[in-house]
Structures are given as structure tokens and as C-alpha cells.
Design an enzyme around this catalytic site. Sequence first.
Site, mmCIF file in Angstrom:
data_model
loop_
_atom_site.group_PDB
_atom_site.id
_atom_site.type_symbol
_atom_site.label_atom_id
_atom_site.label_comp_id
_atom_site.label_asym_id
_atom_site.label_seq_id
_atom_site.Cartn_x
_atom_site.Cartn_y
_atom_site.Cartn_z
ATOM 1 C CB CYS A 1 -1.171 0.370 0.964
ATOM 2 S SG CYS A 1 -1.627 -1.541 1.258
ATOM 3 C CE LYS B 1 11.564 -2.104 -7.140
ATOM 4 N NZ LYS B 1 12.017 -2.515 -7.792
ATOM 5 C CG ASN C 1 0.683 1.584 3.739
ATOM 6 O OD1 ASN C 1 -0.669 1.836 3.334
ATOM 7 N ND2 ASN C 1 1.248 2.334 3.784
ATOM 8 N N GLY C 2 -0.419 -2.278 6.502
ATOM 9 C CA GLY C 2 0.318 -3.178 7.664
ATOM 10 C C GLY C 2 -0.911 -3.554 7.452
ATOM 11 C CD1 TRP D 1 -1.028 -5.582 -4.056
ATOM 12 C CD2 TRP D 1 -0.586 -6.464 -1.905
ATOM 13 N NE1 TRP D 1 0.128 -6.317 -3.914
ATOM 14 C CE2 TRP D 1 0.112 -7.118 -3.235
ATOM 15 C CE3 TRP D 1 -0.838 -7.092 -0.215
ATOM 16 C CZ2 TRP D 1 0.632 -8.596 -2.799
ATOM 17 C CZ3 TRP D 1 -0.083 -8.300 -0.616
ATOM 18 C CH2 TRP D 1 0.422 -9.259 -1.284
ATOM 19 C CE LYS E 1 14.151 -9.456 -12.231
ATOM 20 N NZ LYS E 1 14.542 -9.002 -10.754
ATOM 21 C CD GLU F 1 17.397 -11.519 -9.964
ATOM 22 O OE1 GLU F 1 17.266 -11.902 -9.257
ATOM 23 O OE2 GLU F 1 16.841 -10.174 -10.251
ATOM 24 N NE ARG G 1 4.230 1.444 -1.304
ATOM 25 C CZ ARG G 1 4.770 1.062 -0.099
ATOM 26 N NH1 ARG G 1 6.458 2.026 -0.178
ATOM 27 N NH2 ARG G 1 4.558 0.684 0.529
ATOM 28 C CD GLU H 1 10.283 -10.077 -10.087
ATOM 29 O OE1 GLU H 1 9.559 -10.133 -9.243
ATOM 30 O OE2 GLU H 1 11.542 -10.064 -10.539
ATOM 31 C CG HIS I 1 22.303 -34.893 -8.501
ATOM 32 N ND1 HIS I 1 22.604 -36.818 -8.398
ATOM 33 C CD2 HIS I 1 23.250 -34.670 -8.700
ATOM 34 C CE1 HIS I 1 24.117 -36.112 -8.510
ATOM 35 N NE2 HIS I 1 25.064 -34.771 -8.834
HETATM 36 C C1 AGP Z 1 12.452 -8.748 -7.510
HETATM 37 O O1 AGP Z 1 12.535 -8.447 -9.112
HETATM 38 C C2 AGP Z 1 11.316 -8.754 -6.499
HETATM 39 N N1 AGP Z 1 10.273 -7.696 -7.282
HETATM 40 C C3 AGP Z 1 11.455 -8.979 -5.362
HETATM 41 O O2 AGP Z 1 12.376 -10.300 -4.987
HETATM 42 C C4 AGP Z 1 12.461 -7.883 -4.802
HETATM 43 O O3 AGP Z 1 13.569 -8.338 -4.824
HETATM 44 C C5 AGP Z 1 12.748 -8.717 -2.732
HETATM 45 O O4 AGP Z 1 10.857 -7.590 -2.518
HETATM 46 C C6 AGP Z 1 13.332 -7.894 -2.201
HETATM 47 O O5 AGP Z 1 13.078 -6.567 -1.553
HETATM 48 P P1 AGP Z 1 14.666 -5.107 -1.251
HETATM 49 O O6 AGP Z 1 15.433 -5.605 -1.740
HETATM 50 O O7 AGP Z 1 13.274 -3.997 -1.178
HETATM 51 O O8 AGP Z 1 14.276 -5.739 -0.112
#
Ligand code: AGP
Length: 613
Positions: A2, A608, A100-101, A74, A490, A486, A27, A493, A509
Amino acid sequence: MCGIVGYIGERNATPIILNGLKRLEYRGYDSAGLAVLQDGHIEVRRDAGKLSNLTALVENSPIAGKLGIGHTRWATHGEPSARNAHPHLGSTKQVVVVHNGIVENFLELREELAAEGVVFNSDTDTEVIVLLVERFLGTGTSLEEATRQALRQLKGAHGVVVFSALEPDKLIAARIGNAGGVVIGLGKDEMFIASDIPAILDHTRTMVFLESHQMAVVTRTSYSVKNLDGSPVAPQEHNIGWDPVAAEKGEYRHFMQKEIHEQVRSLTDTLAGRVDFDEGTVRLPQLNLTTEQAKKISRIIITACGTAGHAGMVGKMLIEAIARIPVEVDIASEFRYRNPIVDENTVILAISQSGETADTLAAMDEGRKRGAKLWAIVNAIGSQAMRVADGYISMQVGPEIGVASTKAFTAPLVDLYLLAVLLGDLRGTLKEKERKQLVADLRLVPDLVGRCLDREPEIVQVAREMKYIRNVLYLGRGTNMPIAYEGALKLKEISYIHAEAYPAGEMKHGPIALVDRDMPVLAIAPDDPWYEKMISQIEQAKARGGSVIVVATEGDTRVEALADHVFWVPKTPWLLLPVITVIPLQLFAYHIASLRGLDVDQPRNLAKSVTVE
Ligand code: AGP
């Protein structure tokens, strides 16, 4: 998660809040709303879906006033709908809140309020907050005191902003725990409140960050901060160097593409002022590290989530190779629940773009309780991770808006390399000649990244051919094993394609059973110490009919003959290769998602900064 924006001043709050919410779209959210004090009463507009729905609503039914709050939600409690969107009004319609929370004890509080005859108008946990504030206001206390008392009833972590038509000269903002930040922006005859810096960066660079269990009373011309127990706090004002233009898309279609391309600049900035190429030395002043402390470290535990965790996996190899200190990498959401073995000679090193990820902050707390030293590599200036750490390295990448992290992945790779060199130097494990070579190699990095970016059209070509793939298996070894993770993250997501990553040596394995014509393999096989092993893996995949894309060093004729497609990268010293090999994987994921017409910057179900557990 949020987002919050608040305004008090002489201008119309509505466009300021809508613009701030727009800046927070990255976000992730599923509904939005705002409340403005208009002619002495509170007007609320809310809608489910994108901010454009809210904007249309406000165009059809305008509101204007000099005090207001807005929110992008959110959903956690109750579906995403206009009814559940924030702000939430109390039953007297004279108090309004954004939050938020998660109110962890909301069922209990809701039952208590319902027993008093209070009627609820949403399914959210947030509504109990405004109803509690009203309950205390009803006893004749001030808004400040009523909010304080209400907040004391809540369990969980919260960022809250409240205002009331009864005291129209103020906003009240509070932070409890790690549900994201609360920042106050100081203007001339106007003040701003936000969950994140970019929301108010157009208006001011002078900001105050609330710590956990602090509450601020903000008027048009002043602000004061107290602890929740009422004791005063002397807040520190920070000057934020971020350029508001950095939060614009400019000529690019998406923020993610812009941020991928910004890496030449961000890595140049990462080195600037920290590396002395003439002397072959590294400086990380904000880490506050002395030779004596460096020598005392017996173990480093890197803790992080998602992409930041993958950077940590590379960091482990760099620190172990260069500084010879044992390093573990712990997924932050696991760390605090497994009774970790930590002592005063352990360093907990958190990596976080936002500096507000709840799991990472909780892991830091756990480390602190157990007596460890806390370091952080963090991007968001003034964030909680930066503030609680004993020392930090600040990523020099500016705001990262795309949900898929890119420039905030490569910067910490370089930061970790610098840290490894510094530790190796201070502990005397690194010979002068080696140190000078390692430092000299860094000079190449921005240019090598630029050369990878120049090959974007070749990657677009492959992305066009492969845009309908359903699965991909990413393989890497050594320092490129985390890059396989990584690359796969990418792709999944932002394009929603099933992508799995494995250390290539694990194929035999089990996972090799998956390889056939429908399971393309993406192998990272540059010129590094694991090259021959990767070649053998590629041959095995080919033998089973799999089509293979390889990230390889320019001029590699063996790979060229074997692979169906090659993402070429320039020759690079192997300890720096992860910074380079990830670039084509970022571009590949980006172009696949973009060609599929997906919402690259705000992928479904993702936020985010993940400020809830
Ligand atoms: C990255 O592409 C992601 N959206 C996610 O994994 C992110 O890296 C993770 O939530 C950690 O966020 P931060 O670096 O703000 O702690």
C-alpha cells in the site's frame, strides 16, 4: 504494497495527492482512494482497480480542499473493491484514516466495537482504527491523544495517517514496526506525508523519517514528533539527493527498460568516490569499519529476499574468495524462525533495495537481539534498514520504480565486491598486487555493461521467436549459479512463464528428466572456471532434444556451434562476470513480457516493497 500520501497547505490537496499516488503505482495495488476536507466536511472518493478509475471518479465528482490524504491499497482483509478501498471514514464522518500494515488483533477489536453497537462499512482491518480514534475522541480528548490511544490498542506493524474535521489544521502520522516507511516532507507553508520518497519528491527534498513507535503532528507550518508514550523526539531532517526526473519514464516504454539501461550510469556512480584507481584501494566510509573490527569478524550471514537474496549468493562467493571469511546466505523469511547461531563476532549483512522489506528487517532485529553487528546494503535513503544498521553501503542507483529489480541487483554485486576487497585488505588476506588487480578490473564494468546493452536488438530477436514458450530451465555454476536464479525470477515475475533455475551440476540428480523439445534450457556459460562443465551440460541437454540458449563470451566458437541462440557478453574478469551475464537475462525477460503485452512495471500479485510478512 500500500502507498500513502498526505497534504496540508495552501494549495488544492486533490491533484497533489493524485500525483503522489501515481508516483507510488509501482508499489503494486488493487484499489485507490482519497479524502479531502472540503468546506468543513470530509469528502471521500474511492474505487477498485487502477488509479485511472479514481482519477475519472474525481473528474466526474470533483473535490477540493487544503487538507487531504490518499492511498493505494493492496488487499489483505476483504476483496479489492470501492467499499474496502482506503481512506476509511468513522461513523461520525468526522475522522478519516489511511493505513499500511495488518491489524493482527482486528477480529478481537471488531467484536469489541460491534458489542458497543458500532456499525462497520467495510471488510477491512483498517476500519477498526478510525472507529477506535472516534471512540477516544468521544471522551473529549484531542485528536492527537485519541490517535495515540487507538494505536496502543493495535497489534502488528502499521503506517497510519489520520485527520479530522474537528481539528482541521493538522494531519497525524504514525509508524509502528515495519509496515513500510512514513516520511514527512517539509515545504514552505505546506507539508507532505508519504509512505515513500518518490511520492513527494516533486515538492520537497527535505524529509523526516518516522521511527517505529513514533507519531507526528503535522500542521501547515510546523511538525512535531513524539514517541507513542508521549515523550518528545528530536527528529533529524534529511536532504534527499534523488532527482525527481529519475522517477520519470522518459523515452522508454517501461520503467524496467529504462532501469536496465541506466546500469551504465548507476555502476559508474557506484564506483565514484569509493575506488581509488591510482592507489588500488577501496573506501566505504559509511560502514564505519576499522582494521580491528575487520579482524574480529568470524562469520558473515547475508540475509535478504528475492533478487536481493540472489545478490547475496554472489556476495558469499566474492567474500569467501577474496577475503576468506566464511559467509552464509539466509533467506530473511527463514532466518528468524530457526534459532540461528549468532554471536558478537558475527556480522548480519542485510541487502534490500527498499530497506523496508518486513522479513529482512525482522532478520536484522533477530541479529541485533543476538548481539551481532548489523550492516546493510540499501537503496532507499533514510529507510529503516539504513537507520538500524551499524554501518551501511548505499546503492547509488536512484529510485527504482519497476517491480522487477534490475539496477538494484547489479549495484549490490559491485558493492559486495568492494566490501570483499576492503575486508581482504584490512584483514591482510589480500596481497597488494592482487588488490590492485581486483580494483583495476572494476574500471571496466560500466563499459562492459554498455556493450551488453548494445546487443539488445539481438535479444529482441530471440524474444520474438520464443515469446510463447511455457517453461524454461536456467542453469549456471559457480558465481553464475545465482544469475540462473535471478534470470528465472525475472522471467517468471513479469511474463508469468514457468522458469526454474538449477546449479547445472544438479541436472543429473533429477531435473534432466524434464528436458525435451518443449523445455528450452538457458545456460550461462561464459569464460570462467566452470566453462568446461557447462559445455558438457549443454551437450547433454542438446542430446535430449532440448533447444538451448547460451550466455557466452564473444568469440566462443564451441558455444556458437552447439547453441540454438547465443546471448553474447564481452570477456570479463570472472569475479565480475555476474554483473555482466545478468544483463541479457534482464533484457530477455523484459522483451518477452513486453511482446506479450503484459504490465511489465506492475506485474500481477506483486508489490515493489513487501512490507508485510
Ligand atoms: C525483484 O525483482 C523482486 N520484485 C523481489 O524479489 C525483491 O527483490 C524482494 O522483494 C526484496 O526487496 P527489497 O530489495 O526491497 O528488500
